[in-house]
Design an enzyme around this catalytic site. Structure first.
Site, short mmCIF file in Angstrom:
data_model
loop_
_atom_site.label_atom_id
_atom_site.label_comp_id
_atom_site.label_asym_id
_atom_site.label_seq_id
_atom_site.Cartn_x
_atom_site.Cartn_y
_atom_site.Cartn_z
N ARG A 100 -31.73 37.10 63.17
CA ARG A 100 -31.34 38.25 63.00
C ARG A 100 -30.79 38.27 61.27
O ARG A 100 -30.67 39.38 60.73
CB ARG A 100 -30.27 38.80 63.90
CG ARG A 100 -30.03 40.32 63.49
CD ARG A 100 -29.09 41.08 64.71
NE ARG A 100 -27.93 40.22 65.24
CZ ARG A 100 -27.67 39.68 66.49
NH1 ARG A 100 -28.40 40.19 67.65
NH2 ARG A 100 -26.57 39.03 66.36
N TYR A 155 -28.69 58.65 44.08
CA TYR A 155 -29.58 58.80 45.10
C TYR A 155 -29.41 59.67 46.38
O TYR A 155 -28.15 59.50 46.83
CB TYR A 155 -30.14 57.34 45.61
CG TYR A 155 -31.04 57.55 46.90
CD1 TYR A 155 -32.37 58.19 46.29
CD2 TYR A 155 -30.67 57.07 48.11
CE1 TYR A 155 -33.19 58.19 47.85
CE2 TYR A 155 -31.51 57.40 49.15
CZ TYR A 155 -32.91 58.00 49.03
OH TYR A 155 -33.77 58.12 49.85
N ASP A 160 -26.08 50.59 41.87
CA ASP A 160 -27.45 50.66 42.31
C ASP A 160 -28.40 50.50 41.23
O ASP A 160 -28.49 51.48 40.19
CB ASP A 160 -27.43 52.12 42.62
CG ASP A 160 -29.11 52.55 43.49
OD1 ASP A 160 -30.00 51.55 43.02
OD2 ASP A 160 -29.35 53.11 44.05
N LYS A 175 -38.80 49.87 45.67
CA LYS A 175 -39.32 50.65 44.62
C LYS A 175 -40.16 49.45 43.51
O LYS A 175 -40.79 48.68 44.08
CB LYS A 175 -38.38 51.12 43.72
CG LYS A 175 -37.18 52.19 44.70
CD LYS A 175 -38.20 53.24 45.28
CE LYS A 175 -37.13 54.30 46.17
NZ LYS A 175 -37.76 54.61 47.24
N1 PLP Z 1 -31.37 54.14 45.56
C1 PLP Z 1 -32.11 54.78 44.76
C2 PLP Z 1 -32.23 54.91 43.20
C3 PLP Z 1 -33.50 55.17 45.34
O1 PLP Z 1 -34.20 55.81 44.69
C4 PLP Z 1 -33.63 55.12 46.62
C5 PLP Z 1 -34.82 55.57 47.55
O2 PLP Z 1 -35.67 56.38 46.69
C6 PLP Z 1 -32.56 54.29 47.53
C7 PLP Z 1 -31.51 53.91 46.79
C8 PLP Z 1 -32.71 54.22 48.75
O3 PLP Z 1 -33.67 53.08 49.15
P1 PLP Z 1 -34.61 53.02 50.37
O4 PLP Z 1 -35.53 53.99 50.36
O5 PLP Z 1 -35.31 51.75 50.34
O6 PLP Z 1 -33.66 53.19 51.78
#
Ligand code: PLP
Length: 384
Positions: free
Chosen positions: A54, A106, A179, A204
């Protein structure tokens, strides 16, 4: 595990996945370890400290070690998605702790934070991206525990000065968490600018092939916050499966090539469309006229990322029509793959989003730049 000499460039470390070689077989490509559990030694000890998959699996560890190395961090942790990684950070907070986050980030994470605040689990202030005065004013020394940043922000490309945000957060006794999905460590390493934690949607560009959902955290120090994140991951089991970890490691081997190529394409597209009569604004920090250009140029290297957003003269209707008129760009969500995508992002995010409904987000891939520009020009001409 790694016999890689120190001081090698990121592209070398990535291409060779830190030089890992299977000690038993000499294989240059690591095996996938699907095992759920590990047999204890005769003394009852877990071999290599691993008990249960896990949160303990050698396949996670290789991808984690490479990502930590690229982000210049002490350690990394993989998660089942970017959202799982981000929400784990906030789940380390106590009820009522204060968070400062940007207005433009996001969207799903902003919605989750707003939901947490509405349920009084956290106190939340959203501040305009890159506005340091607003950020400082929102800080509550002692109560603010996390300052969240996303730069360039998805989808509008707003830029935050990471060094200034880190200094302000630390002065208030908070941590700066960034992020870093859009730039990837190829273009920006927030820990070098004073951030405490980095978060990724590895779905991504880190993976880059639109075939893995994954998230990651990377830490500057293996401190208390890191230990709490590790505990949270083990509690929830929000870890990446071994097969996905293996795919992610394979994807990361080419991350430097892919990120460089798509950033060059994105720059070319932004320059080609800047001033196009069907477009009221091109939002891309690589353009000298972008309000965050100077800060971005200072804290990024090798390009400004793969996301270019266009605001359409003809409003929401033009945004929908141009996306449909594109032939090479696929009308699909997400970003960071080798193939180019477009979507009317403001309309996808819907009511409550600060993203305008005339905004088209492009995720620029690694196709030929001339082909991409030609596709965009024919679609914009069709919309008029
Ligand atoms: N942060 C950014 C800048 C994103 O573009 C995304 C998803 O599009 C996320 C976080 C969330 O990631 P996940 O889709 O892998 O959960």
């Amino acid at each position: 595990m790694s016999r890689f000499p120190a001081g090698q460039k990121p592209s070398t470390r990535a291409a060779q996945a830190l030089g890992w070689i299977d000690p038993e077989t000499g294989a240059l490509v690591p095996p996938v370890h699907p095992a759920v559990q590990y047999e204890r030694t005769a003394e009852g000890e877990p071999p290599g400290g691993r008990v249960y998959t896990r949160d303990q699996n050698p396949t996670y560890e290789q991808a984690e070690a490479l990502l930590a190395s690229l982000e210049v961090g002490q350690a990394a942790m993989l998660f089942s998605s970017g959202m799982a990684a981000a929400t784990t950070v906030f789940d380390t907070l106590d009820v009522g702790d204060h968070v400062v986050a940007p207005e433009q980030m996001y969207w799903m994470l902003r919605r989750w934070l707003q939901d947490q605040a509405a349920r009084e689990r956290i106190a939340l202030d959203l501040v305009p991206n890159g506005d340091m005065a607003a950020l400082r004013a929102a800080l509550r020394p002692g109560a603010t525990k996390i300052v969240w940043a996303e730069t360039p922000a998805n989808p509008g490309g707003a830029v935050t000065d990471l060094a200034a945000a880190a200094a302000a957060a630390h002065e208030a006794g908070a941590r700066l968490v960034v992020d870093n999905t859009l730039p990837t460590p190829v273009l920006c390493r927030p820990l070098e600018h004073g951030a405490d934690l980095v978060m990724h949607s590895a779905t991504k560009q880190l993976n880059g092939h639109s075939d893995v959902l994954a998230g990651a955290l990377v830490t500057a120090r293996e401190d208390d916050l890191w230990k709490r994140c590790r505990r949270e991951r083990a509690f929830r089991g929000a870890v990446l499966g071994p097969f996905e970890s293996w795919l992610l490691l394979r994807g990361m081997r080419t991350v430097c090539l892919r990120v460089g190529a798509s950033a060059r394409n994105a720059q070319r597209i932004a320059e080609a469309l800047d001033g196009h009569p069907a477009v009221s604004a091109v939002l891309y920090p690589g353009l000298p006229g972008h309000p965050g250009h100077d800060v971005a140029a200072r804290q990024m290297e090798g390009g400004f990322g793969a996301v270019v957003s266009l605001r359409m003269q003809g409003g929401a209707d033009a945004a929908r029509r141009v996306v449909r008129a594109l032939r090479l760009f696929h009308n699909a969500t997400s970003l960071g793959g080798v193939e180019s995508l477009a979507e009317p992002r403001g309309q996808v995010e819907g009511p409550g989003s600060p993203v305008p409904d005339d905004l088209v987000r492009l995720s620029v891939g690694i196709e030929d730049a001339g082909d991409l520009v030609a596709d965009l020009e024919q679609a914009l001409d069709a919309v008029g």
